[in-house]
Design a protein around this motif. Sequence first.
Motif, PDB file in Angstrom:
ATOM      1  N   ASP A   7       0.446  -1.615  -0.346  1.00  0.00           N
ATOM      2  CA  ASP A   7       0.334   0.047  -0.038  1.00  0.00           C
ATOM      3  C   ASP A   7       0.614   1.391  -0.088  1.00  0.00           C
ATOM      4  N   GLU A   8       0.061   2.264   0.003  1.00  0.00           N
ATOM      5  CA  GLU A   8       0.891   3.800  -0.090  1.00  0.00           C
ATOM      6  C   GLU A   8       1.982   3.508   1.052  1.00  0.00           C
ATOM      7  N   GLU A   9       1.463   3.376   2.202  1.00  0.00           N
ATOM      8  CA  GLU A   9       2.692   3.097   3.490  1.00  0.00           C
ATOM      9  C   GLU A   9       3.668   2.243   3.239  1.00  0.00           C
ATOM     10  N   GLY A  10       3.664   1.985   2.742  1.00  0.00           N
ATOM     11  CA  GLY A  10       4.809  -0.007   2.399  1.00  0.00           C
ATOM     12  C   GLY A  10       4.385  -1.173   3.416  1.00  0.00           C
ATOM     13  N   ARG A  11       3.301  -1.301   3.417  1.00  0.00           N
ATOM     14  CA  ARG A  11       2.308  -2.040   4.231  1.00  0.00           C
ATOM     15  C   ARG A  11       2.257  -3.253   3.011  1.00  0.00           C
ATOM     16  N   LEU A  12       2.667  -4.539   3.067  1.00  0.00           N
ATOM     17  CA  LEU A  12       2.068  -5.418   2.725  1.00  0.00           C
ATOM     18  C   LEU A  12       0.678  -5.601   2.131  1.00  0.00           C
ATOM     19  N   ARG A  13      -0.108  -5.788   0.905  1.00  0.00           N
ATOM     20  CA  ARG A  13      -1.003  -6.175   0.742  1.00  0.00           C
ATOM     21  C   ARG A  13      -1.876  -7.244   0.842  1.00  0.00           C
ATOM     22  N   ASP A  14      -2.883  -7.960   1.620  1.00  0.00           N
ATOM     23  CA  ASP A  14      -4.056  -9.252   0.941  1.00  0.00           C
ATOM     24  C   ASP A  14      -3.802  -9.403  -0.244  1.00  0.00           C
ATOM     25  N   PRO A  15      -3.105 -10.394  -1.261  1.00  0.00           N
ATOM     26  CA  PRO A  15      -3.275 -11.060  -2.036  1.00  0.00           C
ATOM     27  C   PRO A  15      -4.754 -11.006  -2.502  1.00  0.00           C
ATOM     28  N   ALA A  16      -5.901 -11.100  -1.648  1.00  0.00           N
ATOM     29  CA  ALA A  16      -7.168 -11.580  -1.838  1.00  0.00           C
ATOM     30  C   ALA A  16      -7.706 -10.487  -2.324  1.00  0.00           C
ATOM     31  N   THR A  17      -7.309  -8.879  -2.196  1.00  0.00           N
ATOM     32  CA  THR A  17      -8.045  -8.296  -2.018  1.00  0.00           C
ATOM     33  C   THR A  17      -7.513  -7.179  -3.423  1.00  0.00           C
ATOM     34  N   ILE A  18      -6.256  -8.028  -4.010  1.00  0.00           N
ATOM     35  CA  ILE A  18      -6.039  -7.381  -5.277  1.00  0.00           C
ATOM     36  C   ILE A  18      -7.026  -8.188  -6.786  1.00  0.00           C
ATOM     37  N   THR A  19      -7.431  -7.031  -7.131  1.00  0.00           N
ATOM     38  CA  THR A  19      -8.520  -7.444  -8.154  1.00  0.00           C
ATOM     39  C   THR A  19      -8.188  -6.756  -9.199  1.00  0.00           C
ATOM     40  N   THR A  20      -6.987  -5.935  -9.808  1.00  0.00           N
ATOM     41  CA  THR A  20      -6.475  -4.962 -10.773  1.00  0.00           C
ATOM     42  C   THR A  20      -4.898  -5.357 -10.853  1.00  0.00           C
ATOM     43  N   LEU A  21      -4.375  -4.743 -12.259  1.00  0.00           N
ATOM     44  CA  LEU A  21      -2.705  -4.721 -11.595  1.00  0.00           C
ATOM     45  C   LEU A  21      -2.773  -3.639 -12.164  1.00  0.00           C
ATOM     46  N   ARG A  22      -1.605  -2.825 -11.133  1.00  0.00           N
ATOM     47  CA  ARG A  22      -1.124  -1.251 -11.554  1.00  0.00           C
ATOM     48  C   ARG A  22       0.354  -1.463 -11.893  1.00  0.00           C
ATOM     49  N   VAL A  23       0.254  -0.132 -12.582  1.00  0.00           N
ATOM     50  CA  VAL A  23       1.741   0.015 -13.696  1.00  0.00           C
ATOM     51  C   VAL A  23       2.570   0.539 -12.336  1.00  0.00           C
ATOM     52  N   PRO A  24       3.397   0.917 -12.122  1.00  0.00           N
ATOM     53  CA  PRO A  24       4.159   1.611 -11.300  1.00  0.00           C
ATOM     54  C   PRO A  24       4.860   2.961 -11.873  1.00  0.00           C
ATOM     55  N   VAL A  25       4.485   4.304 -10.848  1.00  0.00           N
ATOM     56  CA  VAL A  25       5.254   5.169 -11.692  1.00  0.00           C
ATOM     57  C   VAL A  25       6.194   5.798 -11.344  1.00  0.00           C
ATOM     58  N   LEU A  26       6.932   6.826 -11.362  1.00  0.00           N
ATOM     59  CA  LEU A  26       7.698   7.645 -10.505  1.00  0.00           C
ATOM     60  C   LEU A  26       6.917   9.081 -10.125  1.00  0.00           C
ATOM     61  N   ARG A  27       6.997   9.419  -9.245  1.00  0.00           N
ATOM     62  CA  ARG A  27       6.334  10.525  -8.827  1.00  0.00           C
ATOM     63  C   ARG A  27       7.635  12.153  -8.914  1.00  0.00           C
ATOM     64  N   PRO A  28       7.629  12.825  -8.671  1.00  0.00           N
ATOM     65  CA  PRO A  28       8.581  13.896  -8.062  1.00  0.00           C
ATOM     66  C   PRO A  28       8.870  14.070  -7.056  1.00  0.00           C
ATOM     67  N   MET A  29       9.470  14.391  -6.350  1.00  0.00           N
ATOM     68  CA  MET A  29       9.937  14.891  -5.321  1.00  0.00           C
ATOM     69  C   MET A  29      10.923  15.412  -4.251  1.00  0.00           C
ATOM     70  N   ASP A  30      10.891  16.100  -3.023  1.00  0.00           N
ATOM     71  CA  ASP A  30      11.769  16.762  -2.676  1.00  0.00           C
ATOM     72  C   ASP A  30      12.955  16.756  -2.994  1.00  0.00           C
TER      73      ASP A  30
END
Length: 528
Positions: A219-242
């Motif tokens: 998830d957004e906080e870095g914790r592992l998600r339950d595979p059963a809750t994953i219904t779609t695949l996302r392509v990771p992207v790079l976001r600007p940061m400080d």
Amino acid sequence: MIPGIGTLTQDTLWCFSQVKGTIEIGTTEANVLPSGLLPSGQNKLGPWCSPTGSPAPLSCETGCGEGSWILVCRLLVPTQVSLLSMEEDIDTRKINNSFLRDHSYATEADIISTVEFNHTGELLATGDKGGRVVIFQREQESKNQIHRRGEYNVYSTFQSHEPEFDYLKSLEIEEKINKIRWLPQQNAAYFLLSTNDKTVKLWKVSERDKRPEGYNLKDEEGRLRDPATITTLRVPVLRPMDLMVEATPRRVFANAHTYHINSISVNSDYETYMSADDLRINLWNFEITNQSFNIVDIKPANMEELTEVITAAEFHPHHCNTFVYSSSKGTIRLCDMRASALCDRHTKFFEEPEDPSNRSFFSEIISSISDVKFSHSGRYIMTRDYLTVKVWDLNMENRPIETYQVHDYLRSKLCSLYENDCIFDKFECVWNGSDSVIMTGSYNNFFRMFDRNTKRDVTLEASRENSKPRAILKPRKVCVGGKRRKDEISVDSLDFSKKILHTAWHPSENIIAVAATNNLYIFQDKVN
């Protein structure tokens, strides 16, 4: 002659432009001596003012004539870099705030122990007795501005070494940074070597201004998600940061030195480097951390027969098979690794015959070489002993071609200098970019420059009186005896607790860095 490098006969003016903090009072650097061989020095710590200065540039437009120098900036060690600004905010994205502590006093850990420019001069690294490395970066907008082109601001700070304890030998290992050496930049990252008494580390310093988002299993906080809750695949992207500057240890070279490391030097093949302690020199490959090759070993079978120690070592700037090392007896040995794997037999031996009329109880101590440097051309070797700087031609072994008296007026003070351990101070020396000028330190926060072409010299002082806007470093003179002039200082008035041991010169421009206890002074010439 390299563009931008002048001589002392030209109008060389150096400008003050920024302040980070205020000057301390009464802090001195302790002596660093071979373990068990020489008496240790004493530390005298005193209070300093809390940092309230501004990092904002203060331009200077006045000069004072031939041979004078003006302060560009005075930077405190990392723990005292102020986050407050009178005119503009510091870019805190580039500063590791965990190293910026508000001290009321300068501690021994804050004393600068080494200074080094990288190969382009864009970065300037300092190490201190607390094991910290601070990297200053040259301001991009100041390069093309005559009065501001020498400005450096904090780029990164990190803890390089921690104090350790050798339980087998009941020996405490200090975190003090003895040397820093840069590797040539090959990509966007920077690499440097840092060493304390026992361990050498290879550091990677890099910038990061993007972070990946959109993981499938986190998830957004870095914790592992339950595979059963994953219904779609996302392509990771790079976001600007400080912008973040990271320092990562890539290699740790340990457990190879019984005695204290005094030198490290990167080979011209950029695949190997050497580390030298009091009795041995080891050759390392950057990719191999668990094995090194011993190339020099001067340890006698019976330690009671020990008569000299290794004081400094350096590789030739162009020939990867050649290196030089100096000893406490005032001798220099040039070795060729093609001759044998163990360089017990030197190729050339440089030694100046001693004048019997000048021999005294202190002769052996003051003849000990504290630093040795190849010229950029590789033709000459420069050595620094307690009273002089000498230049040797590789083709002439029997005597130096040039000898410069750094502070000969101290010859009559050797007895008192021996009693307060100052006679064991280890001064460094540096070349300018064209090998035409030599710089080295002295006492009372004086540092000396010698022009090899004109044989002229100048004594300058790094002090808080000169750390004001538009302040110009005026040449200083020491009065040995007789009537003292107004602009002279008596040799009896010199402060031996204030000493310039570590200096650095920009590889291609007239920009110099001078370390005075926990302050780093940067000077540049002013082009009229």
